[in-house]
Write a protein that holds these residues in place. Structure first.
Motif, PDB file in Angstrom:
ATOM      1  N   GLY A  74       0.778  -1.233   0.000  1.00 49.04           N
ATOM      2  CA  GLY A  74       0.000   0.000   0.000  1.00 49.04           C
ATOM      3  C   GLY A  74       0.811   1.286   0.000  1.00 49.04           C
ATOM      4  O   GLY A  74       0.249   2.372  -0.073  1.00 49.04           O
ATOM      5  N   GLN A  75       2.131   1.180   0.071  1.00 57.32           N
ATOM      6  CA  GLN A  75       2.997   2.362   0.099  1.00 57.32           C
ATOM      7  C   GLN A  75       3.657   2.560  -1.263  1.00 57.32           C
ATOM      8  O   GLN A  75       4.191   1.612  -1.844  1.00 57.32           O
ATOM      9  CB  GLN A  75       4.095   2.205   1.161  1.00 57.32           C
ATOM     10  CG  GLN A  75       3.583   2.075   2.574  1.00 57.32           C
ATOM     11  CD  GLN A  75       2.922   3.343   3.068  1.00 57.32           C
ATOM     12  OE1 GLN A  75       3.434   4.430   2.879  1.00 57.32           O
ATOM     13  NE2 GLN A  75       1.769   3.195   3.709  1.00 57.32           N
ATOM     14  N   LEU A  76       3.644   3.801  -1.757  1.00 58.88           N
ATOM     15  CA  LEU A  76       4.337   4.124  -3.001  1.00 58.88           C
ATOM     16  C   LEU A  76       5.838   4.008  -2.769  1.00 58.88           C
ATOM     17  O   LEU A  76       6.394   4.687  -1.913  1.00 58.88           O
ATOM     18  CB  LEU A  76       3.967   5.543  -3.460  1.00 58.88           C
ATOM     19  CG  LEU A  76       4.616   6.016  -4.760  1.00 58.88           C
ATOM     20  CD1 LEU A  76       4.124   5.193  -5.944  1.00 58.88           C
ATOM     21  CD2 LEU A  76       4.316   7.495  -4.990  1.00 58.88           C
ATOM     22  N   THR A  77       6.494   3.101  -3.524  1.00 62.64           N
ATOM     23  CA  THR A  77       7.930   2.882  -3.330  1.00 62.64           C
ATOM     24  C   THR A  77       8.780   3.431  -4.472  1.00 62.64           C
ATOM     25  O   THR A  77       9.955   3.722  -4.278  1.00 62.64           O
ATOM     26  CB  THR A  77       8.234   1.373  -3.173  1.00 62.64           C
ATOM     27  OG1 THR A  77       7.751   0.680  -4.328  1.00 62.64           O
ATOM     28  CG2 THR A  77       7.577   0.820  -1.922  1.00 62.64           C
ATOM     29  N   ASP A  78       8.204   3.544  -5.660  1.00 64.61           N
ATOM     30  CA  ASP A  78       8.913   4.096  -6.812  1.00 64.61           C
ATOM     31  C   ASP A  78       7.903   4.738  -7.745  1.00 64.61           C
ATOM     32  O   ASP A  78       6.757   4.288  -7.833  1.00 64.61           O
ATOM     33  CB  ASP A  78       9.663   3.009  -7.599  1.00 64.61           C
ATOM     34  CG  ASP A  78      11.015   2.674  -7.014  1.00 64.61           C
ATOM     35  OD1 ASP A  78      11.802   3.622  -6.799  1.00 64.61           O
ATOM     36  OD2 ASP A  78      11.284   1.487  -6.772  1.00 64.61           O
ATOM     37  N   ALA A  79       8.348   5.768  -8.460  1.00 66.87           N
ATOM     38  CA  ALA A  79       7.501   6.410  -9.461  1.00 66.87           C
ATOM     39  C   ALA A  79       8.395   7.019 -10.530  1.00 66.87           C
ATOM     40  O   ALA A  79       9.559   7.357 -10.277  1.00 66.87           O
ATOM     41  CB  ALA A  79       6.634   7.488  -8.827  1.00 66.87           C
ATOM     42  N   ALA A  80       7.835   7.129 -11.723  1.00 69.34           N
ATOM     43  CA  ALA A  80       8.556   7.752 -12.836  1.00 69.34           C
ATOM     44  C   ALA A  80       7.546   8.477 -13.708  1.00 69.34           C
ATOM     45  O   ALA A  80       6.459   7.966 -13.963  1.00 69.34           O
ATOM     46  CB  ALA A  80       9.304   6.703 -13.645  1.00 69.34           C
ATOM     47  N   ASN A  81       7.930   9.668 -14.144  1.00 67.68           N
ATOM     48  CA  ASN A  81       7.132  10.451 -15.084  1.00 67.68           C
ATOM     49  C   ASN A  81       7.945  10.636 -16.357  1.00 67.68           C
ATOM     50  O   ASN A  81       9.008  11.252 -16.320  1.00 67.68           O
ATOM     51  CB  ASN A  81       6.785  11.829 -14.505  1.00 67.68           C
ATOM     52  CG  ASN A  81       5.715  11.745 -13.455  1.00 67.68           C
ATOM     53  OD1 ASN A  81       4.647  11.200 -13.699  1.00 67.68           O
ATOM     54  ND2 ASN A  81       6.011  12.267 -12.274  1.00 67.68           N
ATOM     55  N   GLY A  82       7.469  10.083 -17.450  1.00 68.75           N
ATOM     56  CA  GLY A  82       8.153  10.243 -18.718  1.00 68.75           C
ATOM     57  C   GLY A  82       9.145   9.142 -18.981  1.00 68.75           C
ATOM     58  O   GLY A  82       9.582   8.416 -18.082  1.00 68.75           O
ATOM     59  N   ILE A  83       9.508   9.024 -20.234  1.00 68.82           N
ATOM     60  CA  ILE A  83      10.345   7.930 -20.706  1.00 68.82           C
ATOM     61  C   ILE A  83      11.756   7.973 -20.107  1.00 68.82           C
ATOM     62  O   ILE A  83      12.332   6.931 -19.800  1.00 68.82           O
ATOM     63  CB  ILE A  83      10.369   7.912 -22.257  1.00 68.82           C
ATOM     64  CG1 ILE A  83      10.641   6.511 -22.765  1.00 68.82           C
ATOM     65  CG2 ILE A  83      11.327   8.906 -22.840  1.00 68.82           C
ATOM     66  CD1 ILE A  83       9.405   5.743 -23.065  1.00 68.82           C
ATOM     67  N   ASP A  84      12.322   9.157 -19.875  1.00 66.79           N
ATOM     68  CA  ASP A  84      13.680   9.249 -19.325  1.00 66.79           C
ATOM     69  C   ASP A  84      13.735   8.756 -17.884  1.00 66.79           C
ATOM     70  O   ASP A  84      14.647   8.014 -17.507  1.00 66.79           O
ATOM     71  CB  ASP A  84      14.216  10.677 -19.428  1.00 66.79           C
ATOM     72  CG  ASP A  84      14.469  11.100 -20.876  1.00 66.79           C
ATOM     73  OD1 ASP A  84      14.667  10.216 -21.737  1.00 66.79           O
ATOM     74  OD2 ASP A  84      14.438  12.314 -21.152  1.00 66.79           O
ATOM     75  N   GLU A  85      12.752   9.167 -17.062  1.00 65.35           N
ATOM     76  CA  GLU A  85      12.707   8.689 -15.679  1.00 65.35           C
ATOM     77  C   GLU A  85      12.436   7.187 -15.637  1.00 65.35           C
ATOM     78  O   GLU A  85      12.997   6.475 -14.807  1.00 65.35           O
ATOM     79  CB  GLU A  85      11.639   9.438 -14.874  1.00 65.35           C
ATOM     80  CG  GLU A  85      12.029  10.847 -14.504  1.00 65.35           C
ATOM     81  CD  GLU A  85      10.995  11.521 -13.608  1.00 65.35           C
ATOM     82  OE1 GLU A  85      10.157  10.835 -12.986  1.00 65.35           O
ATOM     83  OE2 GLU A  85      11.037  12.766 -13.532  1.00 65.35           O
ATOM     84  N   PHE A  86      11.573   6.703 -16.540  1.00 63.59           N
ATOM     85  CA  PHE A  86      11.280   5.265 -16.591  1.00 63.59           C
ATOM     86  C   PHE A  86      12.545   4.493 -16.928  1.00 63.59           C
ATOM     87  O   PHE A  86      12.846   3.469 -16.321  1.00 63.59           O
ATOM     88  CB  PHE A  86      10.175   4.967 -17.617  1.00 63.59           C
ATOM     89  CG  PHE A  86       9.692   3.545 -17.556  1.00 63.59           C
ATOM     90  CD1 PHE A  86       8.572   3.217 -16.820  1.00 63.59           C
ATOM     91  CD2 PHE A  86      10.363   2.543 -18.235  1.00 63.59           C
ATOM     92  CE1 PHE A  86       8.131   1.894 -16.755  1.00 63.59           C
ATOM     93  CE2 PHE A  86       9.939   1.222 -18.178  1.00 63.59           C
ATOM     94  CZ  PHE A  86       8.820   0.896 -17.437  1.00 63.59           C
ATOM     95  N   ARG A  87      13.320   4.985 -17.917  1.00 67.13           N
ATOM     96  CA  ARG A  87      14.580   4.318 -18.287  1.00 67.13           C
ATOM     97  C   ARG A  87      15.520   4.235 -17.079  1.00 67.13           C
ATOM     98  O   ARG A  87      16.103   3.177 -16.814  1.00 67.13           O
ATOM     99  CB  ARG A  87      15.282   5.033 -19.431  1.00 67.13           C
ATOM    100  CG  ARG A  87      16.640   4.401 -19.785  1.00 67.13           C
ATOM    101  CD  ARG A  87      17.431   5.196 -20.812  1.00 67.13           C
ATOM    102  NE  ARG A  87      16.852   5.150 -22.124  1.00 67.13           N
ATOM    103  CZ  ARG A  87      16.992   4.130 -22.978  1.00 67.13           C
ATOM    104  NH1 ARG A  87      17.683   3.066 -22.622  1.00 67.13           N
ATOM    105  NH2 ARG A  87      16.452   4.186 -24.173  1.00 67.13           N
ATOM    106  N   ALA A  88      15.670   5.336 -16.354  1.00 61.03           N
ATOM    107  CA  ALA A  88      16.565   5.353 -15.198  1.00 61.03           C
ATOM    108  C   ALA A  88      16.121   4.330 -14.151  1.00 61.03           C
ATOM    109  O   ALA A  88      16.950   3.605 -13.585  1.00 61.03           O
ATOM    110  CB  ALA A  88      16.614   6.760 -14.602  1.00 61.03           C
TER     111      ALA A  88
END
Length: 127
Positions: A41-55
């Motif tokens: 139930g806790q947010l552990t990771d997030a990414a906005n956009g393709i560059d953050e997703f790649r990282a």
């Protein structure tokens, strides 16, 4: 997007994910993709956009020597899908304060996918 097209897109994504093919994964995502991972139930990771997703994908890749996501149940709508996921991964490195390298993780979870323009626009993983 038809249910058949959505399923094919998800199948291609999982093949790329399971084989650590980050470029293959990214090719299936919209440039403004949103990713969220929740554990207990806790947010552990997030990414906005393709560059953050790649990282994030590169970071995750280095943690595991092998990994597999398998869909055990899939519910498709016009622009979204909910997949029940069986996940198995073997850690490549020690996790500080957690399991050591070589530990096999077996998890059950759910992934919610949203689609836009023939691509995956959002992924929410819950375990």
């Amino acid at each position: 997007m038809s249910n058949s097209d959505s399923k094919k897109l998800l199948d291609r994504y999982l093949v790329a994910y399971n084989s650590f093919n980050i470029d293959g994964m990214l090719a299936l995502l919209s440039p403004d993709v949103r990713f969220e991972n929740y554990s207990s139930g806790q947010l552990t990771d997030a990414a906005n956009g393709i560059d953050e997703f790649r990282a994030l994908a590169e970071k995750s890749k280095s943690l595991f020597s092998e990994r597999e996501q398998r869909i055990t149940k899939l519910t498709l709508d016009q622009d979204s899908a909910i997949a029940e996921i069986a996940y198995r991964g073997q850690l490549a490195t020690d996790i500080p304060g957690g399991p050591s390298a070589g530990t096999v993780l077996d998890l059950q979870g759910q992934s919610e996918f949203s689609f836009k323009g023939g691509q995956i626009s959002k992924i929410v993983d819950r375990s």
